[in-house]
Design a protein around this motif. Structure first.
Motif, PDB file in Angstrom:
ATOM      1  N   UNK A  42     -10.089 -10.197  -4.012  1.00 14.68           N
ATOM      2  CA  UNK A  42     -11.038  -9.723  -5.013  1.00 14.68           C
ATOM      3  C   UNK A  42     -12.415  -9.664  -4.361  1.00 14.68           C
ATOM      4  N   UNK A  43     -12.758  -8.533  -3.734  1.00 17.50           N
ATOM      5  CA  UNK A  43     -13.991  -8.450  -2.952  1.00 17.50           C
ATOM      6  C   UNK A  43     -15.265  -8.311  -3.783  1.00 17.50           C
ATOM      7  N   UNK A  44     -15.183  -8.287  -5.077  1.00 16.58           N
ATOM      8  CA  UNK A  44     -16.371  -8.159  -5.914  1.00 16.58           C
ATOM      9  C   UNK A  44     -16.362  -6.889  -6.722  1.00 16.58           C
ATOM     10  N   UNK A  45     -17.320  -6.794  -7.612  1.00 15.28           N
ATOM     11  CA  UNK A  45     -17.454  -5.625  -8.470  1.00 15.28           C
ATOM     12  C   UNK A  45     -16.164  -5.312  -9.221  1.00 15.28           C
ATOM     13  N   UNK A  46     -15.429  -6.366  -9.606  1.00 12.86           N
ATOM     14  CA  UNK A  46     -14.194  -6.225 -10.375  1.00 12.86           C
ATOM     15  C   UNK A  46     -13.165  -5.315  -9.696  1.00 12.86           C
ATOM     16  N   UNK A  47     -13.098  -5.361  -8.381  1.00  7.92           N
ATOM     17  CA  UNK A  47     -12.112  -4.575  -7.626  1.00  7.92           C
ATOM     18  C   UNK A  47     -10.985  -5.480  -7.156  1.00  7.92           C
ATOM     19  N   UNK A  48      -9.826  -4.882  -6.987  1.00  9.14           N
ATOM     20  CA  UNK A  48      -8.673  -5.601  -6.464  1.00  9.14           C
ATOM     21  C   UNK A  48      -8.119  -4.794  -5.294  1.00  9.14           C
ATOM     22  N   UNK A  49      -7.877  -5.480  -4.189  1.00  8.76           N
ATOM     23  CA  UNK A  49      -7.245  -4.867  -3.023  1.00  8.76           C
ATOM     24  C   UNK A  49      -6.168  -5.820  -2.518  1.00  8.76           C
ATOM     25  N   UNK A  50      -5.200  -5.279  -1.809  1.00  4.81           N
ATOM     26  CA  UNK A  50      -4.128  -6.097  -1.256  1.00  4.81           C
ATOM     27  C   UNK A  50      -3.729  -5.533   0.101  1.00  4.81           C
ATOM     28  N   UNK A  51      -3.246  -6.411   0.966  1.00  8.68           N
ATOM     29  CA  UNK A  51      -2.831  -5.989   2.298  1.00  8.68           C
ATOM     30  C   UNK A  51      -1.410  -6.452   2.583  1.00  8.68           C
ATOM     31  N   UNK A  52      -0.655  -5.585   3.240  1.00 10.20           N
ATOM     32  CA  UNK A  52       0.691  -5.888   3.720  1.00 10.20           C
ATOM     33  C   UNK A  52       0.724  -5.607   5.216  1.00 10.20           C
ATOM     34  N   UNK A  53       0.944  -6.623   6.016  1.00  8.11           N
ATOM     35  CA  UNK A  53       1.029  -6.445   7.462  1.00  8.11           C
ATOM     36  C   UNK A  53       2.433  -5.977   7.805  1.00  8.11           C
ATOM     37  N   UNK A  54       2.507  -4.913   8.581  1.00  8.96           N
ATOM     38  CA  UNK A  54       3.784  -4.384   9.063  1.00  8.96           C
ATOM     39  C   UNK A  54       3.969  -4.929  10.475  1.00  8.96           C
ATOM     40  N   UNK A  55       4.736  -6.007  10.594  1.00  8.27           N
ATOM     41  CA  UNK A  55       4.785  -6.750  11.846  1.00  8.27           C
ATOM     42  C   UNK A  55       5.914  -6.346  12.800  1.00  8.27           C
ATOM     43  N   UNK A  56       6.648  -5.304  12.472  1.00 12.45           N
ATOM     44  CA  UNK A  56       7.672  -4.821  13.387  1.00 12.45           C
ATOM     45  C   UNK A  56       7.046  -3.859  14.394  1.00 12.45           C
ATOM     46  N   UNK A  57       7.487  -3.933  15.640  1.00 11.17           N
ATOM     47  CA  UNK A  57       6.930  -3.059  16.686  1.00 11.17           C
ATOM     48  C   UNK A  57       7.157  -1.574  16.416  1.00 11.17           C
ATOM     49  N   UNK A  58       8.171  -1.230  15.634  1.00 16.29           N
ATOM     50  CA  UNK A  58       8.474   0.168  15.337  1.00 16.29           C
ATOM     51  C   UNK A  58       7.833   0.652  14.037  1.00 16.29           C
ATOM     52  N   UNK A  59       7.033  -0.174  13.391  1.00 15.06           N
ATOM     53  CA  UNK A  59       6.382   0.200  12.129  1.00 15.06           C
ATOM     54  C   UNK A  59       5.438   1.382  12.360  1.00 15.06           C
ATOM     55  N   UNK A  60       5.309   2.265  11.380  1.00 11.38           N
ATOM     56  CA  UNK A  60       4.461   3.449  11.541  1.00 11.38           C
ATOM     57  C   UNK A  60       2.960   3.165  11.469  1.00 11.38           C
ATOM     58  N   UNK A  61       2.576   1.953  11.116  1.00 11.79           N
ATOM     59  CA  UNK A  61       1.159   1.557  11.055  1.00 11.79           C
ATOM     60  C   UNK A  61       1.097   0.036  11.192  1.00 11.79           C
ATOM     61  N   UNK A  62      -0.046  -0.495  11.621  1.00 11.58           N
ATOM     62  CA  UNK A  62      -0.164  -1.954  11.717  1.00 11.58           C
ATOM     63  C   UNK A  62      -0.103  -2.664  10.356  1.00 11.58           C
ATOM     64  N   UNK A  63      -0.639  -2.012   9.327  1.00 16.27           N
ATOM     65  CA  UNK A  63      -0.674  -2.633   7.996  1.00 16.27           C
ATOM     66  C   UNK A  63      -0.892  -1.559   6.946  1.00 16.27           C
TER      67      UNK A  63
END
Length: 100
Positions: free
Chosen positions: A24-45
Motif C-alpha cells: 500500500x504505497x499511499x494515496x489509497x493505492x494497492x499494488x502487488x508483485x509476483x516474482x517469476x523465479x524460473x530461468x525460463x520465465x518470460x519476465x523477472x516479475x
C-alpha cells in the motif's frame, strides 16, 4: 491475484505457488508483485496495480518502483491487456505473446 499466482506456477514460471506481495504505497493505492523465479520465465516479475492491471517488471529484486509510480513501457516493462482483473489464463497468454 491468488488465481494468477496459481496459473503462473502451473505454467512453470514460479517454483512456489505463493500469494502476491501486496503493498500500500499511499494515496489509497494497492499494488502487488509476483516474482517469476524460473530461468525460463518470460519476465523477472509481474506487478498488479489497481489502476492499470498487470505489467511485467524488469527486476526481481525491486519489481515495484518507488512510490509505485508506473514505469513507461520498454526496458523489460510491458503492460498486459485485459483490464485490471483479467482471467488468469489471459495473463499467461499475454506473457507468452510478444506482440501484446
Amino acid at each position: 491475484m491468488t488465481d494468477v499466482a496459481a496459473a503462473l506456477h502451473r505454467a512453470g514460471w514460479t517454483t512456489q505457488q505463493a500469494a502476491p506481495d501486496v503493498q500500500f504505497p499511499g494515496e489509497d493505492r494497492v499494488v502487488a508483485a509476483l516474482v517469476l523465479d524460473d530461468d525460463q520465465a518470460p519476465a523477472p516479475a509481474l506487478v498488479w496495480d489497481e489502476r492499470y492491471g498487470w505489467r511485467t517488471a524488469a527486476s526481481r529484486r525491486h519489481p515495484i518502483t518507488k512510490g509505485a509510480v508506473p514505469p513507461s513501457e520498454g526496458g523489460g516493462v510491458r503492460y498486459l491487456t485485459g483490464g485490471i482483473t483479467p482471467p488468469p489464463g489471459d495473463v499467461v497468454t499475454a506473457l507468452t505473446t510478444t506482440d501484446a
